[in-house]
Design a protein around this motif. Structure first.
Motif, PDB file in Angstrom:
ATOM      1  N   ASN A 148     -43.414  74.909  -6.336  1.00  0.00           N
ATOM      2  CA  ASN A 148     -42.555  75.593  -7.297  1.00  0.00           C
ATOM      3  C   ASN A 148     -43.136  76.983  -7.556  1.00  0.00           C
ATOM      4  O   ASN A 148     -44.140  77.132  -8.261  1.00  0.00           O
ATOM      5  N   THR A 149     -42.518  77.990  -6.998  1.00  0.00           N
ATOM      6  CA  THR A 149     -42.985  79.370  -7.185  1.00  0.00           C
ATOM      7  C   THR A 149     -42.238  80.091  -8.297  1.00  0.00           C
ATOM      8  O   THR A 149     -42.606  81.210  -8.659  1.00  0.00           O
ATOM      9  N   ASP A 150     -41.196  79.455  -8.837  1.00  0.00           N
ATOM     10  CA  ASP A 150     -40.406  80.083  -9.891  1.00  0.00           C
ATOM     11  C   ASP A 150     -41.011  79.731 -11.247  1.00  0.00           C
ATOM     12  O   ASP A 150     -40.492  78.919 -12.016  1.00  0.00           O
ATOM     13  N   VAL A 151     -42.169  80.342 -11.532  1.00  0.00           N
ATOM     14  CA  VAL A 151     -42.894  80.095 -12.781  1.00  0.00           C
ATOM     15  C   VAL A 151     -43.212  81.445 -13.422  1.00  0.00           C
ATOM     16  O   VAL A 151     -43.170  82.486 -12.758  1.00  0.00           O
ATOM     17  N   PRO A 152     -43.529  81.451 -14.714  1.00  0.00           N
ATOM     18  CA  PRO A 152     -43.892  82.721 -15.351  1.00  0.00           C
ATOM     19  C   PRO A 152     -45.073  83.397 -14.658  1.00  0.00           C
ATOM     20  O   PRO A 152     -45.902  82.742 -14.012  1.00  0.00           O
ATOM     21  N   ALA A 153     -45.170  84.699 -14.805  1.00  0.00           N
ATOM     22  CA  ALA A 153     -46.198  85.476 -14.116  1.00  0.00           C
ATOM     23  C   ALA A 153     -47.606  85.049 -14.483  1.00  0.00           C
ATOM     24  O   ALA A 153     -48.555  85.263 -13.715  1.00  0.00           O
ATOM     25  N   ALA A 160     -42.170  77.294 -17.825  1.00  0.00           N
ATOM     26  CA  ALA A 160     -43.592  77.002 -17.657  1.00  0.00           C
ATOM     27  C   ALA A 160     -43.818  75.506 -17.831  1.00  0.00           C
ATOM     28  O   ALA A 160     -44.489  75.040 -18.745  1.00  0.00           O
ATOM     29  N   THR A 161     -43.239  74.730 -16.956  1.00  0.00           N
ATOM     30  CA  THR A 161     -43.346  73.280 -17.027  1.00  0.00           C
ATOM     31  C   THR A 161     -43.373  72.751 -15.606  1.00  0.00           C
ATOM     32  O   THR A 161     -43.271  73.509 -14.641  1.00  0.00           O
ATOM     33  N   LEU A 162     -43.534  71.459 -15.459  1.00  0.00           N
ATOM     34  CA  LEU A 162     -43.726  70.853 -14.152  1.00  0.00           C
ATOM     35  C   LEU A 162     -42.382  70.493 -13.523  1.00  0.00           C
ATOM     36  O   LEU A 162     -41.803  69.456 -13.811  1.00  0.00           O
ATOM     37  N   ILE A 163     -41.881  71.370 -12.677  1.00  0.00           N
ATOM     38  CA  ILE A 163     -40.634  71.109 -11.955  1.00  0.00           C
ATOM     39  C   ILE A 163     -40.941  71.130 -10.465  1.00  0.00           C
ATOM     40  O   ILE A 163     -41.440  72.131  -9.941  1.00  0.00           O
ATOM     41  N   GLN A 164     -40.693  70.024  -9.784  1.00  0.00           N
ATOM     42  CA  GLN A 164     -40.829  70.000  -8.334  1.00  0.00           C
ATOM     43  C   GLN A 164     -39.463  70.315  -7.741  1.00  0.00           C
ATOM     44  O   GLN A 164     -38.542  69.504  -7.819  1.00  0.00           O
ATOM     45  N   PRO A 165     -39.302  71.497  -7.167  1.00  0.00           N
ATOM     46  CA  PRO A 165     -37.966  71.914  -6.738  1.00  0.00           C
ATOM     47  C   PRO A 165     -37.368  71.015  -5.660  1.00  0.00           C
ATOM     48  O   PRO A 165     -36.165  70.795  -5.645  1.00  0.00           O
ATOM     49  N   LYS A 166     -38.240  70.501  -4.768  1.00  0.00           N
ATOM     50  CA  LYS A 166     -37.761  69.608  -3.717  1.00  0.00           C
ATOM     51  C   LYS A 166     -38.809  68.530  -3.496  1.00  0.00           C
ATOM     52  O   LYS A 166     -40.000  68.810  -3.371  1.00  0.00           O
ATOM     53  N   LYS A 167     -38.329  67.287  -3.443  1.00  0.00           N
ATOM     54  CA  LYS A 167     -39.209  66.164  -3.142  1.00  0.00           C
ATOM     55  C   LYS A 167     -38.437  65.120  -2.366  1.00  0.00           C
ATOM     56  O   LYS A 167     -37.302  64.800  -2.717  1.00  0.00           O
ATOM     57  N   VAL A 168     -39.049  64.594  -1.313  1.00  0.00           N
ATOM     58  CA  VAL A 168     -38.459  63.519  -0.520  1.00  0.00           C
ATOM     59  C   VAL A 168     -39.539  62.472  -0.275  1.00  0.00           C
ATOM     60  O   VAL A 168     -40.646  62.795   0.163  1.00  0.00           O
ATOM     61  N   MET A 206     -34.193  70.410  -7.461  1.00  0.00           N
ATOM     62  CA  MET A 206     -34.119  70.702  -8.882  1.00  0.00           C
ATOM     63  C   MET A 206     -34.577  72.130  -9.157  1.00  0.00           C
ATOM     64  O   MET A 206     -35.399  72.686  -8.429  1.00  0.00           O
ATOM     65  N   GLU A 207     -34.038  72.718 -10.237  1.00  0.00           N
ATOM     66  CA  GLU A 207     -34.511  74.006 -10.728  1.00  0.00           C
ATOM     67  C   GLU A 207     -34.370  74.034 -12.240  1.00  0.00           C
ATOM     68  O   GLU A 207     -33.527  73.342 -12.813  1.00  0.00           O
ATOM     69  N   GLY A 208     -35.226  74.822 -12.886  1.00  0.00           N
ATOM     70  CA  GLY A 208     -35.154  74.979 -14.329  1.00  0.00           C
ATOM     71  C   GLY A 208     -35.466  76.395 -14.737  1.00  0.00           C
ATOM     72  O   GLY A 208     -36.393  77.016 -14.213  1.00  0.00           O
ATOM     73  N   THR A 259     -33.341  80.160 -27.008  1.00  0.00           N
ATOM     74  CA  THR A 259     -31.919  79.871 -27.214  1.00  0.00           C
ATOM     75  C   THR A 259     -31.422  78.772 -26.297  1.00  0.00           C
ATOM     76  O   THR A 259     -30.759  77.821 -26.732  1.00  0.00           O
ATOM     77  N   ASN A 260     -31.753  78.854 -25.021  1.00  0.00           N
ATOM     78  CA  ASN A 260     -31.251  77.851 -24.090  1.00  0.00           C
ATOM     79  C   ASN A 260     -32.142  77.795 -22.857  1.00  0.00           C
ATOM     80  O   ASN A 260     -32.582  78.810 -22.342  1.00  0.00           O
ATOM     81  N   ALA A 261     -32.411  76.574 -22.411  1.00  0.00           N
ATOM     82  CA  ALA A 261     -33.047  76.330 -21.125  1.00  0.00           C
ATOM     83  C   ALA A 261     -32.116  75.427 -20.331  1.00  0.00           C
ATOM     84  O   ALA A 261     -31.405  74.584 -20.904  1.00  0.00           O
ATOM     85  N   ARG A 262     -32.088  75.610 -19.032  1.00  0.00           N
ATOM     86  CA  ARG A 262     -31.187  74.825 -18.181  1.00  0.00           C
ATOM     87  C   ARG A 262     -31.968  74.237 -17.013  1.00  0.00           C
ATOM     88  O   ARG A 262     -32.668  74.947 -16.302  1.00  0.00           O
ATOM     89  N   ILE A 263     -31.844  72.923 -16.856  1.00  0.00           N
ATOM     90  CA  ILE A 263     -32.440  72.217 -15.722  1.00  0.00           C
ATOM     91  C   ILE A 263     -31.318  71.472 -15.020  1.00  0.00           C
ATOM     92  O   ILE A 263     -30.552  70.739 -15.638  1.00  0.00           O
ATOM     93  N   GLN A 264     -31.195  71.698 -13.721  1.00  0.00           N
ATOM     94  CA  GLN A 264     -30.107  71.078 -12.967  1.00  0.00           C
ATOM     95  C   GLN A 264     -30.588  70.686 -11.585  1.00  0.00           C
ATOM     96  O   GLN A 264     -31.593  71.218 -11.088  1.00  0.00           O
ATOM     97  N   GLY A 265     -29.885  69.743 -10.988  1.00  0.00           N
ATOM     98  CA  GLY A 265     -30.299  69.331  -9.661  1.00  0.00           C
ATOM     99  C   GLY A 265     -29.553  68.118  -9.152  1.00  0.00           C
ATOM    100  O   GLY A 265     -28.557  67.654  -9.726  1.00  0.00           O
ATOM    101  N   PHE A 266     -30.077  67.576  -8.057  1.00  0.00           N
ATOM    102  CA  PHE A 266     -29.528  66.404  -7.373  1.00  0.00           C
ATOM    103  C   PHE A 266     -30.641  65.391  -7.199  1.00  0.00           C
ATOM    104  O   PHE A 266     -31.790  65.740  -6.915  1.00  0.00           O
ATOM    105  N   GLU A 267     -30.294  64.098  -7.382  1.00  0.00           N
ATOM    106  CA  GLU A 267     -31.240  63.009  -7.161  1.00  0.00           C
ATOM    107  C   GLU A 267     -30.583  61.944  -6.296  1.00  0.00           C
ATOM    108  O   GLU A 267     -29.371  61.729  -6.388  1.00  0.00           O
TER     109      GLU A 267
END
Length: 793
Positions: free
Chosen positions: A711-716, A678-686, A666-668, A639-647
């Motif tokens: 990124n530890t927030d992934v499916p089991a 279940a995709t490639l999201i790098q929560p923090k990068k500098v 970033m988080e998704g 139904t819906n996926a949400r990806i949000q963050g700061f760049e």
């Protein structure tokens, strides 16, 4: 390795092109030229949307073109000039020329000089330094897969090479979408994050990566009629190197000819833990040719062709017993294939632009792209000569997933497309207006052949037609207000095996920016993007073979295996709805007369309706002793996926020293389950960069620190990525105007890192170890390079 004859042919062809190009030139003594300094752009570039002043039309012959500001910046970066890359001209955000720092969109630019300084082994080495961008590259696969803002696969990120779509995809233990392009061929890169680039074509709900390959302006200097650049780099850690030659000639003011050739070779590298990553060696030969004509005043026609030939081996050897049907997960390998991938890209571009013509400023591109990947199985990970049904013999072992040793399989994608657009400019009082409108479309034709394996099921053959039209109004009021409104209409149709699927939609975009004081421009934006389902997502159907193991289920196609793929002709397209708040900062002469500060900062939230994901049915008792397992796998709409963050992207250049910081938070999530995607999201990068310039800016020493969190927030069912801290050192020295030396040390601390999550253990306790073993990046690597320029009037 696969057949190397193609490599020799490419080098001979490329050398012949250069010899032909330079044959008519006077090969007198090469004239040295100082490193170019940045110049002020012409008024049309500085204010691309202002009406052009009226002039009387003339029929005089057009003089030889001067390099654009984008090209001047690229050349200067390779030397010692003080240039901010965010001042480079881009058209990727709105199809109208503007500096990246002025674009009301999250745009990043990479110049040829930056690429040369990094001495990259593959395109991902360049892109990973940009905010919001990450990669899911396998070490044993020569292709590149780009992720922007946590979105990738099946065209969610549009990849263009000289305007030609790169839509290659095969389903396996790899990203579902990749492209082949050697960094030595690249003259510049524009990256737009999010669907704000929706007018550039269908599907890009994640963003756009637009590559410009090298052209004559990248080699010839002002006043030169012909020029040649010879370059070479050697590296440790999988010893190898690259050699290249690019050259061109201005035959007369109406005709340019440019060509080049590249050869690259490397061995297996070791990761930061000292483990050699098998089959990470590869070989490339590539050639390119461009002919540019100016048949009339204001008209430029460019015909270009690129050919690349990659030879590599994909897959991993078994690290345990080959006589055990199921060795421990940490030892099990996979089948191994000798692979030959050929990529052909051809483009015809017709550009018309005149300063005195406000009605027409148009660009037309016809293109064709062909990617063919032929593979021969050379090794099976363990003896599975029995199976259900028996597939192979002890003489040529294998399994019914990928066939027997000696079997071949191939993946072929032909793409043909068109992109037409025009900009009309007019003024109403204090409002300066640019109306851009156009049409585009492409046809994908996928053909998969697998003699006795499973690829015919997992990557189905078929056709996809995607087309669209757009209109964009861009208005500037005085010097303090800019408004961009756009709408794009998309439609698609899929066909495979008698099954069809189609759909269409209208996607809006609105952006408003203000400049209350010079140098400070905040903006808000809302943009929607529309991605048609791919052939694989919609039409995949059949049994996933057992690999010689036990049968779990009987499937609707009449075969038996581990589980069953179900097609979904009712799959709905994805719709990205992106909200963005950003600010552009641009100041010069802050502390000294020649310094400059640039920054692009933004926060975003992309809500994706009908996000498409591979969904497993609830576990049920299987035929194998009733062990619970999922019988069906089908691509379905979430139904819906949400990806949000700061760049953020910030840089300061004082001439004698410079510093820059770029990164993202970033988080998704799947909003229905609140579980990470279940995709490639790098929560923090500098990414931090700093450097010093010496000897009248002919010597540059710099360091780069890339730090990213796990990124530890992934499916089991997934194993999380590792965190990473990678420090690189660079030195560039230009002893003369015609010679440039580059040295670098990558990953100087020899850190182990695996930048993306991988699938975890399956029902039989096995891990997909070709990904486990090939996802780590290289450990410490030393590189040295030389570029020499020849040219004359």
């Amino acid at each position: 390795m696969a057949n190397r004859a193609g490599s020799t042919h490419v080098l001979v062809w490329g050398t012949s092109v250069l010899a032909l190009s330079l044959g008519g030139a006077s090969l007198g003594r090469a004239q040295s030229a100082p490193a170019q300094q940045p110049q002020a752009p012409r008024a049309e570039q500085a204010k691309p949307d202002a009406p052009k002043p009226a002039k009387r039309r003339t029929a005089k012959r057009q003089p030889a073109p001067q390099p654009t500001e984008a090209v001047r910046n690229a050349n200067a970066q390779a030397g010692s000039s003080n240039v901010q890359t965010l001042d480079t001209i881009t058209v990727s955000a709105s199809k109208t020329e503007e500096r990246a720092i002025d674009a009301l969109a999250p745009v990043s630019v990479v110049t040829a000089g930056q690429i040369q300084g990094l001495q990259p082994n593959r395109v991902g080495d360049v892109l990973r330094t940009l905010p919001g961008v990450s990669l899911q590259d396998r070490g044993d696969d020569a292709s590149t897969s780009v992720n922007i803002r946590g979105l990738q696969d099946f065209g969610r990120v549009a990849v263009l090479v000289d305007g030609a779509r790169q839509n290659y995809q095969r389903t396996g233990h790899n990203a579902n979408g990749s492209f082949f392009l050697d960094p030595e061929l690249i003259g510049g890169i524009d990256v737009v994050r999010g669907p704000t680039s929706n007018i550039y074509g269908s599907g890009a709900i994640g963003g756009l990566v637009s590559f410009r390959t090298k052209d004559i302006e990248d080699v010839l200097r002002p006043g030169e009629r012909w020029g040649v650049d010879l370059g070479g780099t050697v590296k440790s850690n999988g010893f190898g190197g690259v050699g290249s030659m690019f050259g061109g000639i201005r035959v007369d003011p109406t005709l340019d000819v440019f060509g080049g050739a590249v050869y690259r070779n490397q061995g297996n590298y070791k990761d930061g833990a000292g483990t050699e990553i098998g089959n990470t060696g590869n070989e490339l030969a590539a050639g390119m040719l461009k002919v540019t004509t100016r048949p009339a005043d204001g008209h430029t026609v460019k015909i270009g062709g690129i050919f690349q030939d990659y030879n590599y081996t994909i897959g991993q050897l078994n690290r345990g017993s080959t006589t055990t049907s199921a060795p421990p997960a940490l030892l099990a390998g996979t089948s191994v294939y000798d692979s030959n991938a050929k990529n052909y890209t051809g483009t015809i571009n017709w550009r018309y632009s005149k300063p005195d013509d406000n009605l027409f400023d148009w660009n037309a591109t016809l293109y064709a792209n062909r990617t063919e990947n032929d593979q021969v199985k050379t090794y099976n990970n363990r003896i599975t000569v029995g199976g259900f049904p028996p597939a192979c013999t002890l003489a040529n072992p294998g399994n019914n997933i990928s066939g027997c040793v000696g079997d071949n399989r191939s993946y072929l994608l032909n793409t043909a497309g068109i992109d037409l657009n025009n900009t009309s400019r007019f003024a109403i009082g204090e409002w300066r207006n640019a109306l851009t409108y156009g049409v585009d479309g492409f046809l994908d034709n996928v053909s998969t052949f697998d003699k006795s394996g499973n690829s015919n099921v997992t990557t189905p053959s078929g056709q996809r037609t995607v087309s669209g039209a757009f209109v964009q109004w861009k208005a500037n009021y005085s010097t303090w207000l800019e408004v961009i409104g756009a709408a794009r209409y998309d439609r698609y149709k899929l066909e495979s095996g008698g099954t069809t699927s189609s759909g269409d939609r209208l996607s809006p975009k609105i952006t408003v920016g203000i400049t209350p004081v010079p140098g400070f421009t905040p903006y808000v934006s809302y943009a929607e993007g529309y991605r048609a389902p791919s052939i694989t997502e919609t039409l995949i159907f059949g049994t996933h073979s057992t690999g010689g193991g036990p049968i779990f289920f009987n499937c609707p196609d009449g075969n038996s295996g581990l589980f069953c793929f179900l097609r979904n002709p009712n799959l709905r397209p994805e719709v990205g709805k992106n909200k963005e708040i950003g600010v552009n900062l641009k100041y010069d002469g802050i502390f000294t007369a020649g310094d400059s500060f640039r920054a692009k900062l933004n926060v975003f939230r992309n809500d994706i309706d009908d996000y498409i994901d591979l969904v497993a049915s609830p576990p049920e008792p299987s035929l194998f002793f009733g062990i619970p397992s999922s019988k069906y796998y089908q691509y379905q709409n979430i139904t819906n996926a949400r990806i949000q963050g700061f760049e953020g992207e910030i840089s300061y250049d004082a001439g004698s020293w410079f510093a820059a910081v770029a990164g993202n938070v970033m988080e998704g999530k799947n909003t229905a389950t609140n579980i990470g995607l279940a995709t490639l999201i790098q929560p923090k990068k500098v990414v931090s960069t700093a450097g010093l310039r010496f000897l009248d800016r002919r010597l540059t020493v710099s360091a780069q620190w890339i730090s990213f969190a796990s990124n530890t927030d992934v499916p089991a069912s997934y194993i999380p990525a590792t965190s990473g801290d990678i420090v690189n050192l660079y030195l560039a020295y230009q002893p003369t105007a015609d010679i440039t030396l580059n040295f670098s040390i990558d990953n100087i601390a020899n850190r182990y890192y695996r930048p993306y999550a991988i699938p975890g253990p399956s029902a039989d306790g096995q891990t997909v170890n070709d990904i486990l073993w090939t996802s780590p990046g290289p450990g410490i690597t030393y590189k040295g390079g030389l570029k020499v320029h020849f040219g004359g009037a």
